[in-house]
Design a protein around this motif. Structure first.
Motif, short mmCIF file in Angstrom:
data_model
loop_
_atom_site.label_atom_id
_atom_site.label_comp_id
_atom_site.label_asym_id
_atom_site.label_seq_id
_atom_site.Cartn_x
_atom_site.Cartn_y
_atom_site.Cartn_z
N ARG A 57 0.87 -1.19 0.00
CA ARG A 57 0.00 0.00 0.00
C ARG A 57 0.90 1.23 0.00
O ARG A 57 1.69 1.44 0.93
CB ARG A 57 -0.93 0.01 1.23
CG ARG A 57 -1.88 -1.17 1.29
CD ARG A 57 -2.87 -1.05 2.43
NE ARG A 57 -2.24 -1.03 3.74
CZ ARG A 57 -1.84 -2.11 4.39
NH1 ARG A 57 -2.00 -3.31 3.85
NH2 ARG A 57 -1.28 -2.02 5.59
N ARG A 58 0.75 2.05 -1.02
CA ARG A 58 1.50 3.30 -1.13
C ARG A 58 0.53 4.42 -1.49
O ARG A 58 -0.27 4.26 -2.42
CB ARG A 58 2.61 3.20 -2.19
CG ARG A 58 3.66 2.15 -1.89
CD ARG A 58 4.74 2.12 -2.96
NE ARG A 58 5.48 3.37 -3.00
CZ ARG A 58 6.55 3.62 -2.26
NH1 ARG A 58 7.00 2.71 -1.40
NH2 ARG A 58 7.19 4.77 -2.35
N PHE A 59 0.58 5.51 -0.76
CA PHE A 59 -0.35 6.61 -1.03
C PHE A 59 0.18 7.90 -0.41
O PHE A 59 1.07 7.87 0.46
CB PHE A 59 -1.74 6.29 -0.46
CG PHE A 59 -1.75 5.97 1.01
CD1 PHE A 59 -1.95 6.95 1.96
CD2 PHE A 59 -1.55 4.65 1.44
CE1 PHE A 59 -1.96 6.64 3.31
CE2 PHE A 59 -1.57 4.34 2.79
CZ PHE A 59 -1.77 5.34 3.73
N ALA A 60 -0.37 9.01 -0.84
CA ALA A 60 -0.06 10.31 -0.26
C ALA A 60 -1.21 10.71 0.66
O ALA A 60 -2.38 10.40 0.38
CB ALA A 60 0.14 11.35 -1.35
N SER A 61 -0.88 11.37 1.73
CA SER A 61 -1.91 11.81 2.69
C SER A 61 -1.61 13.22 3.15
O SER A 61 -0.46 13.55 3.45
CB SER A 61 -1.96 10.87 3.89
OG SER A 61 -2.89 11.35 4.87
N ALA A 62 -2.63 14.03 3.20
CA ALA A 62 -2.50 15.40 3.71
C ALA A 62 -2.87 15.48 5.18
O ALA A 62 -2.85 16.56 5.77
CB ALA A 62 -3.37 16.36 2.89
N ARG A 63 -3.22 14.34 5.78
CA ARG A 63 -3.63 14.32 7.18
C ARG A 63 -2.45 14.67 8.08
O ARG A 63 -1.33 14.22 7.87
CB ARG A 63 -4.17 12.95 7.57
CG ARG A 63 -5.47 12.56 6.91
CD ARG A 63 -6.65 13.34 7.45
NE ARG A 63 -6.79 13.27 8.88
CZ ARG A 63 -7.45 12.30 9.53
NH1 ARG A 63 -8.01 11.31 8.84
NH2 ARG A 63 -7.55 12.32 10.84
N ASP A 64 -2.71 15.44 9.11
CA ASP A 64 -1.68 15.79 10.08
C ASP A 64 -1.47 14.62 11.02
O ASP A 64 -2.41 13.88 11.34
CB ASP A 64 -2.10 17.04 10.86
CG ASP A 64 -0.98 17.61 11.70
OD1 ASP A 64 0.20 17.32 11.38
OD2 ASP A 64 -1.26 18.34 12.66
N MET A 65 -0.24 14.43 11.47
CA MET A 65 0.10 13.36 12.40
C MET A 65 0.76 13.97 13.63
O MET A 65 1.63 14.83 13.49
CB MET A 65 1.05 12.35 11.75
CG MET A 65 1.56 11.26 12.67
SD MET A 65 0.24 10.19 13.33
CE MET A 65 -0.29 9.36 11.84
N PRO A 66 0.37 13.58 14.85
CA PRO A 66 1.06 14.09 16.04
C PRO A 66 2.57 13.88 15.93
O PRO A 66 3.03 12.87 15.40
CB PRO A 66 0.45 13.26 17.17
CG PRO A 66 -0.92 12.93 16.68
CD PRO A 66 -0.76 12.70 15.20
N SER A 67 3.32 14.83 16.44
CA SER A 67 4.78 14.78 16.35
C SER A 67 5.36 13.90 17.45
O SER A 67 4.65 13.45 18.36
CB SER A 67 5.36 16.19 16.47
OG SER A 67 5.19 16.68 17.80
N VAL A 68 6.67 13.69 17.38
CA VAL A 68 7.36 12.93 18.43
C VAL A 68 7.15 13.59 19.79
O VAL A 68 7.05 12.92 20.81
CB VAL A 68 8.87 12.82 18.10
CG1 VAL A 68 9.62 12.16 19.24
CG2 VAL A 68 9.08 12.04 16.82
N GLY A 69 7.07 14.92 19.80
CA GLY A 69 6.89 15.64 21.05
C GLY A 69 5.50 15.55 21.64
O GLY A 69 5.30 15.91 22.80
N ASP A 70 4.53 15.06 20.86
CA ASP A 70 3.16 14.89 21.36
C ASP A 70 3.07 13.57 22.13
O ASP A 70 2.35 12.64 21.74
CB ASP A 70 2.15 14.92 20.21
CG ASP A 70 2.04 16.29 19.57
OD1 ASP A 70 2.06 17.29 20.31
OD2 ASP A 70 1.92 16.35 18.33
#
Length: 205
Positions: free
Chosen positions: A84-97
């Protein structure tokens, strides 16, 4: 020597004196996202607690079975194209979260993060699933494989975490019958710490 445990030892809670405080590192089988439990007994004898996301913890204690990313799985995550390969514009919590990742440790069990990777890379040793991301512009290029859709799991939990106020610290309720419940300040995100296993005589539980 101090150890990481999967729940607060009830014996230590019972031994807390009024105005006493107990600090315990809490984790699951994954070594990736530990928490620090702070349990206090008030002057009136009431027990209250909190579970805070932290960066590091002690080694695993008695009865904690660890899961790890094997070298073979690390290599697959780093080099294979994925099914599965795709592009996503969804935000992801950072390492600091860390509050998010602490929740993920308990609510999305079986995941281990490869902190040696340049970007977000996670594997599930139990089934061989994996996720690799590369930031591209405002979004992500995602590659994944295996029966678990780790990206969808993370995004679903991220929505719940944000709706709960993006907490870093969680409330920890310990009842007299031994139940240990973790919840966000608003109560929207919650989970139970595991019930204790039978232990050999002489081992604190």
């Amino acid at each position: 020597m101090s150890y990481t445990v999967q729940r607060i030892p009830s014996t230590l809670v019972r031994l807390l004196a009024p105005r006493g405080r107990l600090l315990v590192h809490v984790t699951t089988a994954s070594p990736s996202w530990p928490g620090l439990a702070v349990v206090e007994r008030t002057a009136q004898g009431t027990v209250r607690g909190a579970l805070r996301a932290v960066e590091f913890a002690h080694r695993a204690g008695h009865g904690v079975d660890r899961i790890w990313l094997t070298e073979e799985l690390r290599h697959r995550i780093a080099t294979e194209p994925g099914t599965r390969r795709f592009a996503s514009a969804r935000d992801m919590p950072s390492v600091g979260d860390r509050g998010f990742w602490l929740a993920a440790d308990h609510l999305l069990s079986g995941l281990v993060r490869d902190f040696g990777a340049e970007h977000l890379a996670i594997g599930a040793p139990g089934c061989g699933s994996w996720l690799r991301t590369v930031p591209v512009g405002p979004g992500w290029e995602v590659a994944a494989d295996g029966p678990r859709d780790i990206w969808a799991e993370l995004q679903g939990l991220a929505d719940r975490w944000r709706e709960a106020g993006s907490p870093h610290c969680y409330r920890l309720d310990i009842t007299e019958d031994g139940c240990q419940r973790v919840s966000s300040p608003c109560g929207a995100l919650a989970w139970q710490l595991p019930v204790p296993r039978p232990v050999a005589e002489g081992v604190i539980s």
